[in-house]
Design a protein around this motif. Structure first.
Motif, PDB file in Angstrom:
ATOM      1  N   VAL A  13       0.823  -1.213   0.000  1.00  0.00           N
ATOM      2  CA  VAL A  13       0.000   0.000   0.000  1.00  0.00           C
ATOM      3  C   VAL A  13       0.858   1.265   0.000  1.00  0.00           C
ATOM      4  N   TRP A  14       2.165   1.108   0.111  1.00  0.00           N
ATOM      5  CA  TRP A  14       3.103   2.238   0.149  1.00  0.00           C
ATOM      6  C   TRP A  14       4.182   2.051  -0.897  1.00  0.00           C
ATOM      7  N   GLN A  15       4.659   3.177  -1.427  1.00  0.00           N
ATOM      8  CA  GLN A  15       5.837   3.211  -2.286  1.00  0.00           C
ATOM      9  C   GLN A  15       6.940   3.943  -1.547  1.00  0.00           C
ATOM     10  N   LEU A  16       8.073   3.309  -1.423  1.00  0.00           N
ATOM     11  CA  LEU A  16       9.247   3.947  -0.839  1.00  0.00           C
ATOM     12  C   LEU A  16      10.137   4.349  -2.014  1.00  0.00           C
ATOM     13  N   LEU A  17      10.234   5.636  -2.241  1.00  0.00           N
ATOM     14  CA  LEU A  17      11.001   6.164  -3.365  1.00  0.00           C
ATOM     15  C   LEU A  17      12.410   6.474  -2.892  1.00  0.00           C
ATOM     16  N   TRP A  18      13.401   5.916  -3.561  1.00  0.00           N
ATOM     17  CA  TRP A  18      14.768   6.054  -3.089  1.00  0.00           C
ATOM     18  C   TRP A  18      15.737   6.142  -4.259  1.00  0.00           C
ATOM     19  N   ASN A  19      16.940   6.549  -3.933  1.00  0.00           N
ATOM     20  CA  ASN A  19      18.060   6.433  -4.863  1.00  0.00           C
ATOM     21  C   ASN A  19      19.356   6.399  -4.072  1.00  0.00           C
ATOM     22  N   ASN A  20      20.349   5.834  -4.694  1.00  0.00           N
ATOM     23  CA  ASN A  20      21.694   5.795  -4.123  1.00  0.00           C
ATOM     24  C   ASN A  20      22.478   6.904  -4.811  1.00  0.00           C
ATOM     25  N   PRO A  21      22.765   7.990  -4.105  1.00  0.00           N
ATOM     26  CA  PRO A  21      23.416   9.135  -4.756  1.00  0.00           C
ATOM     27  C   PRO A  21      24.800   8.827  -5.327  1.00  0.00           C
ATOM     28  N   LYS A  22      25.407   7.732  -4.907  1.00  0.00           N
ATOM     29  CA  LYS A  22      26.720   7.374  -5.456  1.00  0.00           C
ATOM     30  C   LYS A  22      26.611   6.784  -6.859  1.00  0.00           C
ATOM     31  N   ILE A  23      25.440   6.232  -7.199  1.00  0.00           N
ATOM     32  CA  ILE A  23      25.314   5.598  -8.515  1.00  0.00           C
ATOM     33  C   ILE A  23      24.135   6.105  -9.343  1.00  0.00           C
ATOM     34  N   HIS A  24      23.198   6.829  -8.751  1.00  0.00           N
ATOM     35  CA  HIS A  24      22.033   7.332  -9.482  1.00  0.00           C
ATOM     36  C   HIS A  24      22.091   8.853  -9.620  1.00  0.00           C
ATOM     37  N   THR A  25      21.506   9.358 -10.695  1.00  0.00           N
ATOM     38  CA  THR A  25      21.385  10.798 -10.847  1.00  0.00           C
ATOM     39  C   THR A  25      20.394  11.310  -9.801  1.00  0.00           C
ATOM     40  N   PRO A  26      20.482  12.582  -9.412  1.00  0.00           N
ATOM     41  CA  PRO A  26      19.617  13.116  -8.351  1.00  0.00           C
ATOM     42  C   PRO A  26      18.118  12.964  -8.609  1.00  0.00           C
ATOM     43  N   ASP A  27      17.700  12.968  -9.877  1.00  0.00           N
ATOM     44  CA  ASP A  27      16.276  12.865 -10.183  1.00  0.00           C
ATOM     45  C   ASP A  27      15.776  11.425 -10.321  1.00  0.00           C
ATOM     46  N   ARG A  28      16.670  10.456 -10.326  1.00  0.00           N
ATOM     47  CA  ARG A  28      16.286   9.050 -10.467  1.00  0.00           C
ATOM     48  C   ARG A  28      15.614   8.558  -9.192  1.00  0.00           C
ATOM     49  N   ARG A  29      14.533   7.802  -9.322  1.00  0.00           N
ATOM     50  CA  ARG A  29      13.859   7.198  -8.172  1.00  0.00           C
ATOM     51  C   ARG A  29      13.632   5.725  -8.428  1.00  0.00           C
ATOM     52  N   LYS A  30      14.136   4.921  -7.534  1.00  0.00           N
ATOM     53  CA  LYS A  30      13.845   3.493  -7.505  1.00  0.00           C
ATOM     54  C   LYS A  30      12.654   3.326  -6.567  1.00  0.00           C
ATOM     55  N   VAL A  31      11.943   2.218  -6.667  1.00  0.00           N
ATOM     56  CA  VAL A  31      10.743   2.017  -5.860  1.00  0.00           C
ATOM     57  C   VAL A  31      10.789   0.673  -5.156  1.00  0.00           C
ATOM     58  N   TRP A  32      10.579   0.698  -3.860  1.00  0.00           N
ATOM     59  CA  TRP A  32      10.275  -0.497  -3.083  1.00  0.00           C
ATOM     60  C   TRP A  32       8.829  -0.364  -2.665  1.00  0.00           C
ATOM     61  N   LEU A  33       8.108  -1.463  -2.688  1.00  0.00           N
ATOM     62  CA  LEU A  33       6.727  -1.478  -2.241  1.00  0.00           C
ATOM     63  C   LEU A  33       6.674  -2.004  -0.816  1.00  0.00           C
ATOM     64  N   ALA A  34       5.746  -1.475  -0.024  1.00  0.00           N
ATOM     65  CA  ALA A  34       5.651  -1.898   1.378  1.00  0.00           C
ATOM     66  C   ALA A  34       4.192  -2.050   1.795  1.00  0.00           C
ATOM     67  N   CYS A  35       3.950  -3.076   2.606  1.00  0.00           N
ATOM     68  CA  CYS A  35       2.658  -3.218   3.273  1.00  0.00           C
ATOM     69  C   CYS A  35       2.726  -2.369   4.554  1.00  0.00           C
ATOM     70  N   ASP A  36       1.606  -2.230   5.232  1.00  0.00           N
ATOM     71  CA  ASP A  36       1.611  -1.448   6.474  1.00  0.00           C
ATOM     72  C   ASP A  36       2.570  -2.022   7.509  1.00  0.00           C
ATOM     73  N   ASP A  37       2.693  -3.355   7.576  1.00  0.00           N
ATOM     74  CA  ASP A  37       3.554  -3.991   8.575  1.00  0.00           C
ATOM     75  C   ASP A  37       5.041  -3.749   8.331  1.00  0.00           C
ATOM     76  N   HIS A  38       5.447  -3.564   7.079  1.00  0.00           N
ATOM     77  CA  HIS A  38       6.874  -3.430   6.769  1.00  0.00           C
ATOM     78  C   HIS A  38       7.291  -2.017   6.349  1.00  0.00           C
TER      79      HIS A  38
END
Length: 66
Positions: A13-38
């Protein structure tokens, strides 16, 4: 859509938007999905490393950029 936590098969039910600044450009967003428990544990994992950029409900975005 299933939670990204290892072994979890719950609906995400959640998207965790992230990037690793050492390897991604500042505007790049990777996505992990999360349930309420995690949501907190996955967010904490990313935050400790300085990767977490935003957490949004899945309904807030039309598509997932992975």
């Amino acid at each position: 859509m299933i939670c990204s936590a290892k072994g979890c098969r719950s609906q995400a039910v959640w998207q965790l938007l992230w990037n690793n600044p050492k390897i991604h450009t500042p505007d790049r967003r990777k996505v992990w999905l999360a349930c309420d428990d995690h949501r907190e544990s996955l967010s904490q994992f990313l935050s400790v490393r300085g990767f977490l950029r935003d957490t949004v409900p899945i309904d807030d975005r039309d598509t997932l950029d992975e």
